[in-house]
Write a protein that holds these residues in place. Structure first.
Motif, PDB file in Angstrom:
ATOM      1  N   LYS A   1      26.044  43.760  12.549  1.00 43.58           N
ATOM      2  CA  LYS A   1      24.741  44.261  12.967  1.00 43.58           C
ATOM      3  C   LYS A   1      23.685  44.023  11.887  1.00 43.58           C
ATOM      4  CE  LYS A   1      23.291  48.629  12.842  1.00 43.58           C
ATOM      5  NZ  LYS A   1      23.193  50.055  13.097  1.00 43.58           N
TER       6      LYS A   1
ATOM      7  N   THR B   1      19.342  44.855  11.450  1.00 50.96           N
ATOM      8  CA  THR B   1      18.138  45.438  12.044  1.00 50.96           C
ATOM      9  C   THR B   1      16.978  44.450  11.958  1.00 50.96           C
ATOM     10  OG1 THR B   1      17.493  46.515   9.990  1.00 50.96           O
ATOM     11  CG2 THR B   1      18.852  47.802  11.519  1.00 50.96           C
TER      12      THR B   1
ATOM     13  N   SER C   1      12.772  44.125  11.893  1.00 50.50           N
ATOM     14  CA  SER C   1      11.507  44.802  11.651  1.00 50.50           C
ATOM     15  C   SER C   1      10.446  43.739  11.414  1.00 50.50           C
ATOM     16  CB  SER C   1      11.615  45.726  10.435  1.00 50.50           C
ATOM     17  OG  SER C   1      10.393  46.367  10.198  1.00 50.50           O
TER      18      SER C   1
ATOM     19  N   TYR D   1      15.034  54.946  13.980  1.00 50.88           N
ATOM     20  CA  TYR D   1      15.485  53.830  14.807  1.00 50.88           C
ATOM     21  C   TYR D   1      14.838  52.549  14.312  1.00 50.88           C
ATOM     22  CZ  TYR D   1      10.970  54.156  17.224  1.00 50.88           C
ATOM     23  OH  TYR D   1       9.636  54.192  17.517  1.00 50.88           O
ATOM     24  N   SER D   2      15.329  51.417  14.796  1.00 49.41           N
ATOM     25  CA  SER D   2      14.792  50.108  14.436  1.00 49.41           C
ATOM     26  C   SER D   2      14.019  49.546  15.621  1.00 49.41           C
ATOM     27  CB  SER D   2      15.937  49.136  14.118  1.00 49.41           C
ATOM     28  OG  SER D   2      16.752  49.642  13.097  1.00 49.41           O
TER      29      SER D   2
ATOM     30  N   THR E   1      17.864  45.508  17.074  1.00 49.33           N
ATOM     31  CA  THR E   1      19.042  45.130  16.305  1.00 49.33           C
ATOM     32  C   THR E   1      19.637  43.880  16.934  1.00 49.33           C
ATOM     33  OG1 THR E   1      20.502  46.562  17.620  1.00 49.33           O
ATOM     34  CG2 THR E   1      19.615  47.483  15.576  1.00 49.33           C
TER      35      THR E   1
END
Length: 126
Positions: free
Chosen positions: A2, A4, A6, A17-18, A21
């Motif tokens: 995984k 993330t 951004s 939270y992102s 993902t």
């Protein structure tokens, strides 16, 4: 594994939270509200305009990963009033005119920040 996501071309996450993902094969976005990348909430805009902004946010996240809306496998749409479905669907159809993804659209008691709509997506990147 995984990772993330951004980016500055979509509104920043405002909680634990992102924006999204990925595992390298799939991108899963968080629910996207009608927020501009600068954080302006379009809560006074029409449902159509709010839908457009939500999908532009989803698209920006996918583009950052080398994808596009054509890669979306499934969306989930949360409306605060199901009577807005027709207006939402008209704008949504402009983004997914050919081979649209699977979709669920439901009415919910409230959408965060008083918005009329929130949209999340799952897309294949490989």
């Amino acid at each position: 594994m995984k990772r993330t996501i951004s980016i500055s071309d979509a509104p920043a996450a405002v909680g634990a939270y992102s924006q999204a993902t990925t595992n390298g094969d799939l991108v899963l976005t968080a629910g996207q509200l009608p927020l501009t990348p600068d954080g302006e909430l379009l809560d006074d805009a029409s449902v159509g305009d709010q839908t457009k902004r939500c999908l532009e946010n989803v698209e920006a996240i996918l583009v950052s990963e080398g994808g596009s809306l054509d890669d979306v496998l499934k969306t989930t749409v949360f409306l605060d009033d199901i009577d807005d479905f027709e207006e939402f669907n008209e704008v949504y159809s402009e983004f997914f005119d050919e081979e649209p993804p699977a979709r669920s659209a439901v009415e919910v008691g409230n959408v965060p920040k008083g918005a009329a709509i929130e949209i999340e997506a799952i897309a294949a990147t490989e």
